[in-house]
Scaffold this active site. Structure first.
Site, PDB file in Angstrom:
ATOM      1  N   PHE A  64      62.672   7.037  56.954  1.00  0.00           N
ATOM      2  CA  PHE A  64      62.402   5.604  57.141  1.00  0.00           C
ATOM      3  C   PHE A  64      61.008   5.469  57.737  1.00  0.00           C
ATOM      4  CE2 PHE A  64      62.099   1.547  59.200  1.00  0.00           C
ATOM      5  CZ  PHE A  64      62.695   0.703  58.280  1.00  0.00           C
TER       6      PHE A  64
ATOM      7  N   ASP B 268      55.410  10.797  61.640  1.00  0.00           N
ATOM      8  CA  ASP B 268      55.775   9.439  62.033  1.00  0.00           C
ATOM      9  C   ASP B 268      56.596   9.553  63.321  1.00  0.00           C
ATOM     10  OD1 ASP B 268      57.050   7.035  62.444  1.00  0.00           O
ATOM     11  OD2 ASP B 268      57.527   6.688  60.333  1.00  0.00           O
TER      12      ASP B 268
ATOM     13  N   LYS C 113      56.526   1.129  68.542  1.00  0.00           N
ATOM     14  CA  LYS C 113      57.727   0.808  69.327  1.00  0.00           C
ATOM     15  C   LYS C 113      57.484   0.745  70.847  1.00  0.00           C
ATOM     16  CE  LYS C 113      61.491   1.971  66.125  1.00  0.00           C
ATOM     17  NZ  LYS C 113      62.174   0.700  65.954  1.00  0.00           N
TER      18      LYS C 113
HETATM   19  N1  PLP Z   1      58.840   4.557  61.345  1.00  0.00           N
HETATM   20  C1  PLP Z   1      59.979   4.860  61.991  1.00  0.00           C
HETATM   21  C2  PLP Z   1      60.336   6.297  62.200  1.00  0.00           C
HETATM   22  C3  PLP Z   1      60.812   3.844  62.473  1.00  0.00           C
HETATM   23  O1  PLP Z   1      61.943   4.154  63.094  1.00  0.00           O
HETATM   24  C4  PLP Z   1      60.422   2.513  62.265  1.00  0.00           C
HETATM   25  C5  PLP Z   1      61.281   1.408  62.722  1.00  0.00           C
HETATM   26  O2  PLP Z   1      62.436   1.545  63.000  1.00  0.00           O
HETATM   27  C6  PLP Z   1      59.228   2.234  61.579  1.00  0.00           C
HETATM   28  C7  PLP Z   1      58.457   3.295  61.144  1.00  0.00           C
HETATM   29  C8  PLP Z   1      58.783   0.838  61.338  1.00  0.00           C
HETATM   30  O3  PLP Z   1      58.329   0.265  62.517  1.00  0.00           O
HETATM   31  P1  PLP Z   1      58.128  -1.333  62.608  1.00  0.00           P
HETATM   32  O4  PLP Z   1      59.478  -1.940  62.498  1.00  0.00           O
HETATM   33  O5  PLP Z   1      57.476  -1.530  63.949  1.00  0.00           O
HETATM   34  O6  PLP Z   1      57.236  -1.716  61.481  1.00  0.00           O
END
Ligand code: PLP
Length: 411
Positions: free
Chosen positions: A146, A234, A263
């Site tokens: 994700f 990520d 986050k």
């Molecule tokens: N990458 C990861 C691993 C995530 O868990 C999330 C959100 O849950 C995102 C990217 C996306 O972040 P945002 O919701 O701040 O765009």
């Protein structure tokens, strides 16, 4: 109307107010509205107090209304909130330095969310490939990944757009390989001559807190080095002390070329960043990328306060300690509950896998004044504030055990 009157007027809004119908219905929300919080507690508009074991989806790591963040925001708001990236921003430069110090990477681009940070990383990897003569670059992504909901990040996300909400076409240039399987990644690299990078979460959060075998990240780093690929990590969910280290890659010492973080960075103030080695990020020349709000003085003031507080309070150590304790207590309390399978975690990112879909448990937990999240259909995800105290951890176990035990009986 002064500021407090304005907040009271907002609090007085009935959740069933007709204006709620003016929202696009793209979220499935629980029927509760919070008015204020403190530490690991949140209060709703009826005065009920909830123990927060999800922290706004791994965002409010310092807990709610942390005085250091509040003070930094108030002070910055009194001076200047936004000037834009047309000008130098002292707090942004300072934050870039702090992130370089805690991550070991050298440079930063600032944005407002995790998805945007990943968009920047994808763009940088593609630009670096093009500079190398590769005009159709492909990035290997993991099954179960994700990376966010903007087009590029969503195209890197499993199930690569099969979600009914995905408008075709997806962005090209991604190939999927099984998570944590080095032999499969090796094969993908053999079969994909245009491969330029590997993009991974060190632990898959949304996919149910999936933790690869020890040594996996090091092996991916070694593969990338051998084949001349960039490694993009990520760490939007796993970063900033959540797993017991500033960044999760530090458990294995496998440093990436690009790293995304968001986050917890602003403890609730929207701010994200794509970090990278200078050698890699130099490909993002002036005009190639940008954001009006990215790294504005208000967001950077919050992020600087977050990093300072995490360091002063040694929250990586606290996350590791409380996480180990919680894992042990959950395993003990849930042993013998038939619906409970694997209980896993690292630091304060914990998944409890059930043998059946259990989305309804978030509502049941709410009735027990506990905030949890269910992800990947059957995994209860816990990501409480890192400042959670031992007594609160005990209460979490007590309430969650009651919630799960009743569910198991009734199913
Ligand atoms: N990458 C990861 C691993 C995530 O868990 C999330 C959100 O849950 C995102 C990217 C996306 O972040 P945002 O919701 O701040 O765009």
């Amino acid at each position: 109307m002064d500021a407090l009157d304005a907040l009271d007027a907002l609090d007085a809004l009935d959740a069933s107010d007709a204006s709620a119908g003016c929202l696009i219905q793209n979220y499935t929300r629980l029927p509760v509205t919070f008015t204020h919080g403190e530490g690991a507690w949140l209060w709703d508009d009826k005065g009920r107090r909830y123990l927060d074991a999800i922290a706004g989806i791994a965002v409010c790591s310092l807990g709610h209304a942390h005085p250091a963040v509040t003070a930094a925001l108030c002070e910055q708001a009194r001076r200047v909130t936004h000037t834009s990236n047309l000008y130098r921003i002292a707090a942004q430069e300072k934050l870039a330095g702090e992130l370089a110090r805690i991550s070991g990477l050298e440079t930063a681009f600032f944005c407002n969310s995790g998805a945007e940070a990943n968009e920047a990383a994808i763009k940088i990897a593609r630009l670096a490939a093009r500079a190398d003569g590769n005009n159709h670059p492909v990035i290997a992504v993991a099954r179960g990944a994700f990376h966010g909901r903007t087009l590029g990040a969503w195209s890197a996300t499993d199930p690569l757009g099969e979600h009914p909400g995905t408008p075709p076409p997806l962005a090209p240039g991604f190939v999927q390989t099984p998570f944590g399987d080095i032999a499969a990644l090796e094969k993908t690299a053999d079969e994909t001559p245009q491969l330029c990078a590997v993009m991974l979460e060190p632990i898959q959060g949304e996919n149910g807190v999936r933790i690869p075998a020890d040594g996996t990240l090091r092996a991916v780093r070694e593969l990338c080095d051998r084949r001349g690929l960039l490694l993009i990590l990520d760490e939007v969910q796993t970063g900033l002390c959540r797993t017991g280290a500033w960044y999760c890659f530090r458990h294995e010492g496998a440093a990436p070329d690009l790293l995304t973080t968001a986050k917890a960075l602003g403890n609730g103030v929207p701010v994200g960043a794509c970090l990278g080695r200078r050698e890699t990020t130099r490909h993002l020349a002036a005009g190639a990328h940008g954001s009006t709000f990215g790294g504005n003085p208000l967001a950077c003031a919050a992020a600087l306060a977050v990093i300072k507080t995490m360091e002063q309070e040694k929250l990586h150590e606290q996350a590791a300690r409380t996480g180990d304790y919680l894992l042990g207590e959950l395993r003990r309390a849930l042993a013998g509950v038939p619906s409970v399978g694997d209980i896993r975690g690292r630091g304060l990112l914990i998944g409890i896998e059930l043998d059946r879909p259990c989305q309804a448990l978030a509502q049941t937990a709410l009735e027990h004044e506990l905030l949890i999240n269910v992800t990947a259909g059957r995994v209860i995800r816990l990501a409480p504030p890192l400042i959670m105290e031992r007594a609160q951890a005990d209460l979490l176990v007590e309430r969650l055990t009651a919630v799960i035990a009743n569910f198991g009986d009734g199913a």
